[in-house]
Write a protein that holds these residues in place. Structure first.
Motif, PDB file in Angstrom:
ATOM      1  N   ARG A 427      62.658  56.684  34.384  1.00  0.00           N
ATOM      2  CA  ARG A 427      61.751  56.677  35.051  1.00  0.00           C
ATOM      3  C   ARG A 427      61.496  56.493  36.095  1.00  0.00           C
ATOM      4  NH1 ARG A 427      64.138  51.619  35.651  1.00  0.00           N
ATOM      5  NH2 ARG A 427      65.094  51.535  37.901  1.00  0.00           N
ATOM      6  N   LYS A 428      62.692  57.594  36.972  1.00  0.00           N
ATOM      7  CA  LYS A 428      63.140  58.625  37.907  1.00  0.00           C
ATOM      8  C   LYS A 428      61.957  59.810  37.867  1.00  0.00           C
ATOM      9  CE  LYS A 428      65.332  55.914  40.958  1.00  0.00           C
ATOM     10  NZ  LYS A 428      64.649  55.247  42.186  1.00  0.00           N
ATOM     11  N   THR A 429      62.187  60.279  37.348  1.00  0.00           N
ATOM     12  CA  THR A 429      61.609  61.651  36.596  1.00  0.00           C
ATOM     13  C   THR A 429      59.924  60.881  36.966  1.00  0.00           C
ATOM     14  OG1 THR A 429      62.984  62.092  35.492  1.00  0.00           O
ATOM     15  CG2 THR A 429      61.217  62.841  35.078  1.00  0.00           C
ATOM     16  N   GLU A 430      59.181  60.289  36.259  1.00  0.00           N
ATOM     17  CA  GLU A 430      57.932  59.284  36.460  1.00  0.00           C
ATOM     18  C   GLU A 430      57.792  59.634  37.908  1.00  0.00           C
ATOM     19  OE1 GLU A 430      57.645  56.651  34.160  1.00  0.00           O
ATOM     20  OE2 GLU A 430      57.638  57.782  31.859  1.00  0.00           O
ATOM     21  N   GLU A 431      58.691  57.999  38.528  1.00  0.00           N
ATOM     22  CA  GLU A 431      58.254  58.100  40.314  1.00  0.00           C
ATOM     23  C   GLU A 431      58.125  59.266  40.546  1.00  0.00           C
ATOM     24  OE1 GLU A 431      61.149  55.755  41.448  1.00  0.00           O
ATOM     25  OE2 GLU A 431      60.296  54.348  40.122  1.00  0.00           O
ATOM     26  N   LEU A 432      59.110  60.153  40.269  1.00  0.00           N
ATOM     27  CA  LEU A 432      59.105  62.105  41.443  1.00  0.00           C
ATOM     28  C   LEU A 432      57.447  62.258  40.759  1.00  0.00           C
ATOM     29  CD1 LEU A 432      62.435  62.471  41.158  1.00  0.00           C
ATOM     30  CD2 LEU A 432      61.593  62.850  43.139  1.00  0.00           C
ATOM     31  N   LYS A 433      57.569  62.349  39.535  1.00  0.00           N
ATOM     32  CA  LYS A 433      55.775  63.160  39.180  1.00  0.00           C
ATOM     33  C   LYS A 433      54.919  62.931  39.523  1.00  0.00           C
ATOM     34  CE  LYS A 433      53.497  65.082  35.150  1.00  0.00           C
ATOM     35  NZ  LYS A 433      52.409  64.404  35.608  1.00  0.00           N
ATOM     36  N   ALA A 434      54.801  60.864  40.170  1.00  0.00           N
ATOM     37  CA  ALA A 434      53.430  60.108  40.500  1.00  0.00           C
ATOM     38  C   ALA A 434      53.439  61.150  42.091  1.00  0.00           C
ATOM     39  CB  ALA A 434      53.837  59.206  40.658  1.00  0.00           C
ATOM     40  N   THR A 438      50.283  62.907  43.951  1.00  0.00           N
ATOM     41  CA  THR A 438      49.625  62.152  45.494  1.00  0.00           C
ATOM     42  C   THR A 438      49.751  63.128  46.495  1.00  0.00           C
ATOM     43  OG1 THR A 438      49.865  59.845  44.791  1.00  0.00           O
ATOM     44  CG2 THR A 438      49.571  60.665  46.978  1.00  0.00           C
ATOM     45  N   LYS A 439      51.099  64.130  46.340  1.00  0.00           N
ATOM     46  CA  LYS A 439      50.982  65.245  47.290  1.00  0.00           C
ATOM     47  C   LYS A 439      50.177  65.876  47.534  1.00  0.00           C
ATOM     48  CE  LYS A 439      54.715  67.805  50.504  1.00  0.00           C
ATOM     49  NZ  LYS A 439      56.360  67.760  49.703  1.00  0.00           N
ATOM     50  N   ASP A 440      49.840  66.404  46.093  1.00  0.00           N
ATOM     51  CA  ASP A 440      48.935  68.127  46.060  1.00  0.00           C
ATOM     52  C   ASP A 440      47.565  67.038  45.629  1.00  0.00           C
ATOM     53  OD1 ASP A 440      51.102  68.936  45.631  1.00  0.00           O
ATOM     54  OD2 ASP A 440      51.199  68.954  43.231  1.00  0.00           O
ATOM     55  N   GLY A 441      47.397  65.889  45.926  1.00  0.00           N
ATOM     56  CA  GLY A 441      45.608  65.514  45.922  1.00  0.00           C
ATOM     57  C   GLY A 441      45.464  64.857  44.647  1.00  0.00           C
ATOM     58  N   ALA A 442      46.455  65.256  43.905  1.00  0.00           N
ATOM     59  CA  ALA A 442      45.286  64.806  43.007  1.00  0.00           C
ATOM     60  C   ALA A 442      44.989  63.565  42.535  1.00  0.00           C
ATOM     61  CB  ALA A 442      46.517  65.547  41.723  1.00  0.00           C
ATOM     62  N   GLY A 443      44.779  62.727  41.994  1.00  0.00           N
ATOM     63  CA  GLY A 443      44.268  61.840  42.111  1.00  0.00           C
ATOM     64  C   GLY A 443      43.394  61.146  40.692  1.00  0.00           C
ATOM     65  N   PRO A 444      43.086  60.010  40.878  1.00  0.00           N
ATOM     66  CA  PRO A 444      42.544  59.577  39.686  1.00  0.00           C
ATOM     67  C   PRO A 444      40.968  60.030  39.928  1.00  0.00           C
ATOM     68  CG  PRO A 444      43.342  57.089  40.324  1.00  0.00           C
ATOM     69  CD  PRO A 444      43.819  58.811  41.268  1.00  0.00           C
ATOM     70  N   GLN A 445      40.244  60.773  39.090  1.00  0.00           N
ATOM     71  CA  GLN A 445      38.960  61.657  39.568  1.00  0.00           C
ATOM     72  C   GLN A 445      37.502  60.981  39.429  1.00  0.00           C
ATOM     73  OE1 GLN A 445      38.307  64.829  39.250  1.00  0.00           O
ATOM     74  NE2 GLN A 445      40.645  65.159  39.248  1.00  0.00           N
ATOM     75  N   GLY A 446      36.806  60.620  40.333  1.00  0.00           N
ATOM     76  CA  GLY A 446      35.891  59.950  41.010  1.00  0.00           C
ATOM     77  C   GLY A 446      34.853  60.090  39.982  1.00  0.00           C
ATOM     78  N   PRO A 447      33.641  59.495  40.448  1.00  0.00           N
ATOM     79  CA  PRO A 447      32.499  59.342  39.285  1.00  0.00           C
ATOM     80  C   PRO A 447      31.947  61.318  39.209  1.00  0.00           C
ATOM     81  CG  PRO A 447      32.010  58.353  41.109  1.00  0.00           C
ATOM     82  CD  PRO A 447      33.726  58.585  41.094  1.00  0.00           C
ATOM     83  N   PRO A 448      31.573  61.763  38.234  1.00  0.00           N
ATOM     84  CA  PRO A 448      31.042  63.202  37.607  1.00  0.00           C
ATOM     85  C   PRO A 448      29.708  63.373  39.371  1.00  0.00           C
ATOM     86  CG  PRO A 448      29.946  61.941  36.315  1.00  0.00           C
ATOM     87  CD  PRO A 448      31.299  60.691  36.640  1.00  0.00           C
ATOM     88  N   PRO A 449      29.018  64.108  39.366  1.00  0.00           N
ATOM     89  CA  PRO A 449      28.624  64.428  40.590  1.00  0.00           C
ATOM     90  C   PRO A 449      26.995  63.907  39.809  1.00  0.00           C
ATOM     91  CG  PRO A 449      29.134  66.332  40.316  1.00  0.00           C
ATOM     92  CD  PRO A 449      29.933  65.401  39.911  1.00  0.00           C
TER      93      PRO A 449
END
Length: 465
Positions: A427-434, A438-449
């Protein structure tokens, strides 16, 4: 050659929810505490049942399995306390009966402060159960190597069972060593002064656990010697005395193995005596049957070592060793007869049947030693004409012992829960990965242009001014 049968202690009920409270942010361990309580209650019920059962009917295998279920849970609680995930409403006090102290009434329980004390006693019972399980397996095998009608296939099958018993004893030795080297020092660091009038029982003394580790390792070595001789014992039973059958292990090796057994038993006995074996009114005084067992086994293995040193000199030493062979066998026979006549072989729990078997075993060893002595004496008197050296000279040629099996180091199982459990680390590994995502700017992808309208291919197409 006998094994010591441990009397298994009993304990009182306790609820972890009564003295523990969950301090974790998400209250992860509230539901875990009743599970730990239930696992310990299962052990207590089995211990009570075993106390009311005769030796032959005790189910040590079930006890071993229950202990293996509880240990990862108590380790989880201890880890949570260390990392402030679980706190104490009050200092936990666990109640256990001492079966090693000669000065504590068997009906009395000792109140022991701290989780480490319960952990130590649980591991202690784990070692007891494995040792007694090995003992019960050996009892069930009987003297199979002496059976003239046994098939080779059945003998090999029983040899394998004997090997399993040896494995249990080596594991028990590692558990006792772990208690002495790791658990008890940690308890000394973490425990409070304990309840008023608290006296540490022998079960929670480092030297005692080190002594138990050496003793059960010597028991394992004893069984390993028996296993080594199983085939030759069958052949020697048909034609006893010299010459040795081709399948017989080296007499020199047997002597060294017995010498190591004697050394382990003697070392164990010295440690036991060092913690108050002769004191009165002290909780650390050890029960007499354990001390007697260690003294008896030390003497017996020394005698058997001398026997095989004599056989080695007679079989492999040539004419110049003829007198030495006679001297060692005279010494061994004298020691064996003294053991038999003086009643030094321990009676254990007063079981006459076991005592009679021990006496029969001693008689067999005396008969075997006498056969070798008679043969080698005749050879020396008629062929070799070598002087028979005194016992003081024999001491100088006795070799060092050899260990057949080593202690199996105890590795604690992974805790069921808490900061060192697999689930917690996952669980801790998953939390750190999340967080990293977030720190790298990754996140849910928005709708395609949206697709651009069709643009022509002419010069300046799509450009509007």
């Amino acid at each position: 050659m006998t094994m010591y049968s441990f009397e298994i202690p009993t304990t009182a009920t306790i609820s972890f929810s009564e003295f523990c409270h969950d301090q974790s942010d998400r209250q992860d361990y509230v539901s875990r505490l009743p599970e730990v309580t239930q696992a310990r209650a299962n052990i207590r019920a089995t211990l009570k049942e075993m106390k009311a059962t005769e030796n032959g009917g005790k189910d040590y295998l079930t006890l071993v399995k229950l202990l293996e279920e509880y240990l990862p849970q108590i380790q989880g609680v201890m880890d949570c306390v260390t990392h402030d995930k679980i706190g104490f409403k009050s200092e936990p006090i666990f109640s256990w009966k001492s079966t090693l102290s000669s000065n504590i009434l068997k009906s009395s329980r000792i109140s022991l402060p701290g989780l480490h004390a319960d952990y130590a006693f649980t591991l202690l019972i784990y070692g007891y159960a494995l040792s007694n399980l090995a003992w019960s397996m050996v009892e069930g095998l009987g003297a199979y190597e002496q059976d003239r009608a046994i098939s080779d296939e059945l003998r090999k099958h029983k040899d394998k069972e004997l090997n399993v018993a040896v494995d249990h004893l080596c594991k028990a030795s590692g558990i006792f060593a772990y208690i002495a080297d790791t658990v008890l020092p940690a308890w000394d660091v973490n425990r409070t002064d304990g309840p008023p009038g608290f006296n540490r029982p022998p079960e929670l003394i480092r030297e005692v656990n080190t002594a138990l580790s050496k003793m059960v390792l010597a028991d394992a070595q004893t069984l390993a010697i028996r296993r080594l001789q199983s085939k030759s014992a069958y052949e020697s039973n048909i034609a006893p005395g010299p010459p040795l059958p081709l399948s017989h292990p080296s007499p020199s090796l047997l002597a060294k193995l017995h010498l190591e057994c004697a050394s382990l038993y003697a070392s164990s006995r010295s440690l036991i005596k060092s913690v108050g074996a002769s004191k009165s009114g002290d909780n650390t005084a050890i029960v007499s049957d354990l001390r007697k067992h260690l003294a008896d086994e030390t003497a017996l293995h020394n005698a058997l070592a001398h026997k095989w040193l004599g056989v080695f000199a007679g079989e492999k030493g040539g004419s110049e060793k003829g007198g030495e062979a006679v001297a060692f066998l005279i010494w061994a026979k004298k020691e064996l007869e003294e053991l038999k006549d003086s009643g030094k072989i321990a009676l254990g729990k007063g079981e006459k049947e076991k005592h009679d078997r021990r006496k029969a075993k001693l008689s067999d060893e005396i008969t075997s030693t006498s056969l070798f002595l008679k043969q080698y004496k005749q050879m020396n008197d008629s062929v070799h004409f070598q002087p028979v050296p005194p016992q003081s000279e024999l001491q100088r040629v006795i070799p060092a012992g050899t260990l057949a099996r080593k202690t199996t180091p105890y590795t604690p199982p992974q805790p069921c829960f808490g900061p060192n459990s697999i689930e917690y680390l996952r669980r801790k590994t998953e939390e750190l990965k999340a967080k990293d995502d977030t720190k790298d700017g990754a996140g849910p992808q928005g709708p395609p242009p949206k697709e651009s309208p069709h643009v022509g291919k002419y010069s300046g197409a799509g450009a509007y001014f």
